[in-house]
Design a protein around this motif. Sequence first.
Motif, PDB file in Angstrom:
ATOM      1  N   ALA A  36      47.757  35.381 -51.800  1.00 51.70           N
ATOM      2  CA  ALA A  36      47.485  35.227 -50.362  1.00 51.70           C
ATOM      3  C   ALA A  36      48.551  35.916 -49.520  1.00 51.70           C
ATOM      4  O   ALA A  36      48.268  36.406 -48.428  1.00 51.70           O
ATOM      5  CB  ALA A  36      47.406  33.737 -50.008  1.00 51.70           C
ATOM      6  N   ILE A  37      49.793  35.951 -50.015  1.00 50.48           N
ATOM      7  CA  ILE A  37      50.883  36.604 -49.275  1.00 50.48           C
ATOM      8  C   ILE A  37      50.772  38.132 -49.370  1.00 50.48           C
ATOM      9  O   ILE A  37      50.851  38.849 -48.372  1.00 50.48           O
ATOM     10  CB  ILE A  37      52.263  36.152 -49.817  1.00 50.48           C
ATOM     11  N   TYR A  38      50.587  38.630 -50.598  1.00 48.40           N
ATOM     12  CA  TYR A  38      50.585  40.088 -50.789  1.00 48.40           C
ATOM     13  C   TYR A  38      49.236  40.730 -50.437  1.00 48.40           C
ATOM     14  O   TYR A  38      49.179  41.935 -50.161  1.00 48.40           O
ATOM     15  CB  TYR A  38      50.950  40.435 -52.240  1.00 48.40           C
ATOM     16  N   GLY A  39      48.152  39.945 -50.472  1.00 47.36           N
ATOM     17  CA  GLY A  39      46.828  40.502 -50.229  1.00 47.36           C
ATOM     18  C   GLY A  39      46.741  41.323 -48.950  1.00 47.36           C
ATOM     19  O   GLY A  39      46.290  42.481 -48.976  1.00 47.36           O
ATOM     20  N   PRO A  40      47.154  40.759 -47.797  1.00 48.33           N
ATOM     21  CA  PRO A  40      47.056  41.529 -46.544  1.00 48.33           C
ATOM     22  C   PRO A  40      47.891  42.815 -46.556  1.00 48.33           C
ATOM     23  O   PRO A  40      47.513  43.797 -45.916  1.00 48.33           O
ATOM     24  CB  PRO A  40      47.589  40.539 -45.491  1.00 48.33           C
ATOM     25  N   THR A  41      49.018  42.807 -47.258  1.00 48.81           N
ATOM     26  CA  THR A  41      49.806  44.044 -47.367  1.00 48.81           C
ATOM     27  C   THR A  41      48.989  45.127 -48.071  1.00 48.81           C
ATOM     28  O   THR A  41      48.886  46.266 -47.595  1.00 48.81           O
ATOM     29  CB  THR A  41      51.101  43.785 -48.169  1.00 48.81           C
ATOM     30  N   GLU A  68      43.897  40.471 -52.124  1.00 45.32           N
ATOM     31  CA  GLU A  68      44.112  39.152 -52.718  1.00 45.32           C
ATOM     32  C   GLU A  68      43.534  39.101 -54.135  1.00 45.32           C
ATOM     33  O   GLU A  68      44.147  38.574 -55.058  1.00 45.32           O
ATOM     34  CB  GLU A  68      43.481  38.073 -51.832  1.00 45.32           C
ATOM     35  N   ARG A  69      42.362  39.694 -54.290  1.00 46.32           N
ATOM     36  CA  ARG A  69      41.722  39.687 -55.604  1.00 46.32           C
ATOM     37  C   ARG A  69      42.504  40.530 -56.621  1.00 46.32           C
ATOM     38  O   ARG A  69      42.648  40.140 -57.782  1.00 46.32           O
ATOM     39  CB  ARG A  69      40.300  40.233 -55.454  1.00 46.32           C
ATOM     40  N   ARG A  86      56.478  41.196 -41.469  1.00 44.98           N
ATOM     41  CA  ARG A  86      55.602  40.062 -41.783  1.00 44.98           C
ATOM     42  C   ARG A  86      56.259  39.156 -42.824  1.00 44.98           C
ATOM     43  O   ARG A  86      56.226  37.930 -42.705  1.00 44.98           O
ATOM     44  CB  ARG A  86      54.243  40.554 -42.300  1.00 44.98           C
ATOM     45  N   TYR A  87      56.866  39.757 -43.860  1.00 47.80           N
ATOM     46  CA  TYR A  87      57.548  38.933 -44.864  1.00 47.80           C
ATOM     47  C   TYR A  87      58.724  38.185 -44.230  1.00 47.80           C
ATOM     48  O   TYR A  87      59.001  37.038 -44.570  1.00 47.80           O
ATOM     49  CB  TYR A  87      58.062  39.797 -46.023  1.00 47.80           C
ATOM     50  N   ALA A  88      59.417  38.841 -43.293  1.00 45.89           N
ATOM     51  CA  ALA A  88      60.633  38.238 -42.713  1.00 45.89           C
ATOM     52  C   ALA A  88      60.308  37.157 -41.691  1.00 45.89           C
ATOM     53  O   ALA A  88      60.973  36.114 -41.651  1.00 45.89           O
ATOM     54  CB  ALA A  88      61.499  39.324 -42.073  1.00 45.89           C
ATOM     55  N   TYR A  89      59.276  37.392 -40.854  1.00 45.16           N
ATOM     56  CA  TYR A  89      59.055  36.514 -39.699  1.00 45.16           C
ATOM     57  C   TYR A  89      57.647  35.950 -39.607  1.00 45.16           C
ATOM     58  O   TYR A  89      57.410  35.052 -38.803  1.00 45.16           O
ATOM     59  CB  TYR A  89      59.355  37.283 -38.396  1.00 45.16           C
ATOM     60  N   GLY A  90      56.686  36.496 -40.335  1.00 41.67           N
ATOM     61  CA  GLY A  90      55.303  36.071 -40.208  1.00 41.67           C
ATOM     62  C   GLY A  90      55.075  34.690 -40.799  1.00 41.67           C
ATOM     63  O   GLY A  90      55.955  34.113 -41.443  1.00 41.67           O
ATOM     64  N   SER A  91      53.854  34.160 -40.564  1.00 37.27           N
ATOM     65  CA  SER A  91      53.544  32.869 -41.175  1.00 37.27           C
ATOM     66  C   SER A  91      53.135  33.116 -42.622  1.00 37.27           C
ATOM     67  O   SER A  91      52.386  34.042 -42.926  1.00 37.27           O
ATOM     68  CB  SER A  91      52.428  32.168 -40.409  1.00 37.27           C
ATOM     69  N   LEU A  92      53.663  32.311 -43.514  1.00 36.63           N
ATOM     70  CA  LEU A  92      53.329  32.441 -44.928  1.00 36.63           C
ATOM     71  C   LEU A  92      52.289  31.393 -45.279  1.00 36.63           C
ATOM     72  O   LEU A  92      52.404  30.238 -44.855  1.00 36.63           O
ATOM     73  CB  LEU A  92      54.582  32.244 -45.795  1.00 36.63           C
ATOM     74  N   PRO A  93      51.258  31.773 -46.043  1.00 38.55           N
ATOM     75  CA  PRO A  93      50.252  30.780 -46.441  1.00 38.55           C
ATOM     76  C   PRO A  93      50.936  29.652 -47.226  1.00 38.55           C
ATOM     77  O   PRO A  93      51.879  29.894 -47.966  1.00 38.55           O
ATOM     78  CB  PRO A  93      49.287  31.568 -47.331  1.00 38.55           C
ATOM     79  N   PRO A  94      50.462  28.416 -47.007  1.00 39.27           N
ATOM     80  CA  PRO A  94      51.125  27.277 -47.666  1.00 39.27           C
ATOM     81  C   PRO A  94      50.944  27.313 -49.170  1.00 39.27           C
ATOM     82  O   PRO A  94      50.078  28.007 -49.687  1.00 39.27           O
ATOM     83  CB  PRO A  94      50.407  26.065 -47.055  1.00 39.27           C
ATOM     84  N   THR A 131      56.768  31.167 -58.060  1.00 40.45           N
ATOM     85  CA  THR A 131      55.778  30.826 -57.036  1.00 40.45           C
ATOM     86  C   THR A 131      54.369  30.914 -57.617  1.00 40.45           C
ATOM     87  O   THR A 131      54.065  31.803 -58.417  1.00 40.45           O
ATOM     88  CB  THR A 131      55.924  31.755 -55.811  1.00 40.45           C
ATOM     89  N   ASP A 132      53.530  29.955 -57.212  1.00 36.67           N
ATOM     90  CA  ASP A 132      52.133  29.896 -57.641  1.00 36.67           C
ATOM     91  C   ASP A 132      51.430  31.241 -57.412  1.00 36.67           C
ATOM     92  O   ASP A 132      51.514  31.813 -56.324  1.00 36.67           O
ATOM     93  CB  ASP A 132      51.457  28.799 -56.795  1.00 36.67           C
ATOM     94  N   PRO A 133      50.741  31.765 -58.445  1.00 36.70           N
ATOM     95  CA  PRO A 133      50.111  33.089 -58.295  1.00 36.70           C
ATOM     96  C   PRO A 133      49.090  33.149 -57.164  1.00 36.70           C
ATOM     97  O   PRO A 133      48.963  34.191 -56.503  1.00 36.70           O
ATOM     98  CB  PRO A 133      49.457  33.343 -59.660  1.00 36.70           C
ATOM     99  N   ALA A 134      48.355  32.050 -56.924  1.00 38.02           N
ATOM    100  CA  ALA A 134      47.373  32.063 -55.826  1.00 38.02           C
ATOM    101  C   ALA A 134      48.077  32.245 -54.480  1.00 38.02           C
ATOM    102  O   ALA A 134      47.585  32.937 -53.585  1.00 38.02           O
ATOM    103  CB  ALA A 134      46.561  30.765 -55.827  1.00 38.02           C
ATOM    104  N   ARG A 135      49.247  31.634 -54.348  1.00 40.55           N
ATOM    105  CA  ARG A 135      49.994  31.792 -53.099  1.00 40.55           C
ATOM    106  C   ARG A 135      50.497  33.228 -52.945  1.00 40.55           C
ATOM    107  O   ARG A 135      50.418  33.816 -51.857  1.00 40.55           O
ATOM    108  CB  ARG A 135      51.166  30.804 -53.066  1.00 40.55           C
TER     109      ARG A 135
END
Lengths: 205, 205
Positions: free
Chosen positions: B186-191, B93-94, A194-202, B179-183
């Motif tokens: 959102a990236i690490y939350g699903p992991t 995410e939280r 997911r980190y390598a190929y998934g969509s990253l939130p903007p 990188t912005d902490p909110a971003r």
Amino acid sequence: MWTVARGRKGRRPGSPDTQDEILQAASREFAAKGYDGATIRGVAAAAGVDPALVLHYFGTKEQLFIATLHVPVNPAAMVRGVLDDAQPGEIGERLISTMLGVWDATAHRSPLVAVLRSVAGEGPVADTVRQFIEHSIIAAFAQRLPGPEPQLRAVLIGSQVIGLLVGRYVVRLEPLASTDPARLAAIYGPTIDRYAYGSLPPDGA
Amino acid sequence: MWTVARGRKGRRPGSPDTQDEILQAASREFAAKGYDGATIRGVAAAAGVDPALVLHYFGTKEQLFIATLHVPVNPAAMVRGVLDDAQPGEIGERLISTMLGVWDATAHRSPLVAVLRSVAGEGPVADTVRQFIEHSIIAAFAQRLPGPEPQLRAVLIGSQVIGLLVGRYVVRLEPLASTDPARLAAIYGPTIDRYAYGSLPPDGA
């Protein structure tokens, strides 16, 4: 006399002593100038040998640095091998299983653990290891990931790999330390992919 | 005289000096006996005060340990707070945004970085920090995750959190550090949520 035979005059250019002296000179150069600042030419000068001999024994600056760490594998070369061979979109499981395979099979893990400790540590060796990670291992990922923001993707992968290695081999958190490597590869693989190929939130998400 | 006032006889039980002496005694006890072995009673005896006074100032052994680290927040309490308040299935995410919020807002990050360094470090303080992580922070997760294998899920989460914190605040890998902490949340939350609530591949996968 033995001490004379080890000295510069009595040394044969191809002897194990020469390799050892090059390694010692390299350790000093990397500690003094960092991974980026050290050069094959500078190491050769410090060891009193021709740069061609350093290249003959160690091939590249990257391999020379790996040799100074006394670790059995070049992690940057391993990353390049996995990414060049694997199906795009499915590197994660193979990356983790290859990595854990090497680490689990290493009878004397203390040099590897020492490198991991230095990732979070202080001092010139730690700084050099971090430069190597950033400019060799992370760069190997960033150059091979096809999507947008390859550098961000590479450090996201790095953050999960570092946490896994520290947890399993340094802190030895249970059951992370004793779980079957194939199972860990199946668990962590989708995260890496997911980190390598998934969509990253903007940005500004 | 000021020096006499700091001595045992001249000391008022409720003075800042007393708190400081308790903290110093606690640091020695934790280093000598580890997080698990140290007791409020032992710290009180070493500081020459009543155990009730230690409890009055610091509340619990966990809070006393946090005070000896000089960090502005108790990570175990933060984890319990996030998990108790959040919707099950959506803690990731939280958790990340709360954690990065605290760290980013901390003007003097050196005690936090020192704790992180000790996660991978050597010596009695490092051992004590690791016991605290395992028996307080990881345990806080494991006790609150509803699915099978909560302990494995807790260490998986721990491995990603440790890697993120080391990468952002110690190694300062870019662009992870900026990188912005909110971003990042959102990236690490699903992991985190997958490790906490997702299906895990069976053993022997």
